[in-house]
Design a protein around this motif. Structure first.
Motif, PDB file in Angstrom:
ATOM      1  N   ARG A 146       0.641  -1.344   0.093  1.00 41.09           N
ATOM      2  CA  ARG A 146       0.292  -0.113  -0.278  1.00 41.09           C
ATOM      3  C   ARG A 146       1.013   1.165  -0.178  1.00 41.09           C
ATOM      4  O   ARG A 146       2.072   1.477   1.075  1.00 41.09           O
TER       5      ARG A 146
ATOM      6  N   ARG B  45       0.097   5.067   4.518  1.00 38.73           N
ATOM      7  CA  ARG B  45      -0.497   4.407   5.335  1.00 38.73           C
ATOM      8  C   ARG B  45      -2.339   3.943   5.703  1.00 38.73           C
ATOM      9  O   ARG B  45      -2.783   5.243   5.183  1.00 38.73           O
ATOM     10  N   PRO B  46      -2.903   3.557   6.176  1.00 35.45           N
ATOM     11  CA  PRO B  46      -4.217   3.341   6.773  1.00 35.45           C
ATOM     12  C   PRO B  46      -4.581   4.702   7.948  1.00 35.45           C
ATOM     13  O   PRO B  46      -3.613   4.856   8.364  1.00 35.45           O
TER      14      PRO B  46
ATOM     15  N   ARG C  36      -9.751   4.041   9.661  1.00 36.38           N
ATOM     16  CA  ARG C  36     -10.230   3.178   9.384  1.00 36.38           C
ATOM     17  C   ARG C  36      -9.335   1.932  10.717  1.00 36.38           C
ATOM     18  O   ARG C  36      -9.432   1.032  11.138  1.00 36.38           O
TER      19      ARG C  36
ATOM     20  N   LEU D 153      -8.705  -3.292   8.223  1.00 36.99           N
ATOM     21  CA  LEU D 153      -7.497  -2.822   7.677  1.00 36.99           C
ATOM     22  C   LEU D 153      -6.796  -2.833   6.401  1.00 36.99           C
ATOM     23  O   LEU D 153      -6.035  -2.335   5.475  1.00 36.99           O
ATOM     24  N   ARG D 154      -7.156  -4.238   5.527  1.00 36.25           N
ATOM     25  CA  ARG D 154      -6.831  -4.651   4.222  1.00 36.25           C
ATOM     26  C   ARG D 154      -6.954  -3.825   3.104  1.00 36.25           C
ATOM     27  O   ARG D 154      -7.124  -3.103   2.105  1.00 36.25           O
TER      28      ARG D 154
ATOM     29  N   GLY E 248      -7.965  -1.508   0.431  1.00 33.50           N
ATOM     30  CA  GLY E 248      -7.161   0.309  -0.245  1.00 33.50           C
ATOM     31  C   GLY E 248      -6.800  -0.397  -0.990  1.00 33.50           C
ATOM     32  O   GLY E 248      -6.763  -1.313  -2.115  1.00 33.50           O
TER      33      GLY E 248
ATOM     34  N   ASP F 273      -9.289   6.572   4.641  1.00 37.75           N
ATOM     35  CA  ASP F 273      -8.025   7.576   5.167  1.00 37.75           C
ATOM     36  C   ASP F 273      -7.675   8.526   4.980  1.00 37.75           C
ATOM     37  O   ASP F 273      -6.802   8.554   5.054  1.00 37.75           O
TER      38      ASP F 273
END
Length: 184
Positions: A31, A34-35, A39, A87-88, A90, A158
């Motif tokens: 990614r 950063r998240p 989120r 969390l995944r 994106g 995000d």
């Protein structure tokens, strides 16, 4: 007494070996940002609830009601799985292409199939809800036409209230596209 392990000076020291760092592997999906806090907060609250459910399962199991403990354990698993998936969610990039991970679906587009990648002003969904607001979106147009794929928006979980982070992430995805997409 100098403590080089506490400073960033070590990164700039001259070294004789030019070994690629582990995060420089462009074959791994990563990614490019950063998240966001929204989120992470939502996922951490779900995991907090799941921890209480696991504690309840332990107490119920110690009390001797194993079917009820199994139900508590299963319910906790039903809370943990969506929290980890959240969390995944994106946009992920690698040498192979760009991947948009949504909550229930994943779309992967190889760089060879991208026609253009650009940031546009358009109505975007606020935190993924049906309400739309005016904002920026990073759109991916595929070769052969079709519906454009919205990779990032400045009002998603995000980048809400983080315009600079959205700009950096969009620039990063565009740089990956410029590096790996075939020249047309």
């Amino acid at each position: 007494m100098p403590l080089p392990f506490l400073t960033a000076d070590r990164a700039f020291e001259a070294t004789s070996d030019d070994i690629a760092l582990p995060f420089d592997d462009h074959d791994q999906w990563r990614r490019p940002y950063r998240p966001g806090p929204w989120r992470v907060i939502a996922a951490s609250l779900a995991l907090l609830v799941a921890s209480f459910m696991l504690l309840a399962a332990l107490i119920v199991a110690l009390a001797g009601a194993l079917p009820a403990a199994g139900a508590c354990l299963g319910a906790a698993a039903l809370v943990i799985a969506p929290a980890l998936r959240l969390l995944r969610v994106g946009t992920w990039v690698s040498r192979h292409g760009v991947r948009q991970v949504r909550f229930l679906r994943t779309v992967t587009v190889p760089w060879e199939r991208t026609a253009s990648l650009r940031t546009v002003q358009q109505p975007v969904r606020w935190l993924g809800l049906p309400r739309t607001v005016q904002g920026q979106a990073l759109l991916l147009l595929r070769q052969g036409g079709g519906e454009p794929l919205t990779l990032l928006t400045d009002h998603n979980a995000d980048f809400l209230a983080r315009v600079e982070a959205f700009d950096r992430a969009a620039d990063s995805v565009e740089a990956w596209n410029a590096e790996y997409a075939p020249a047309s």
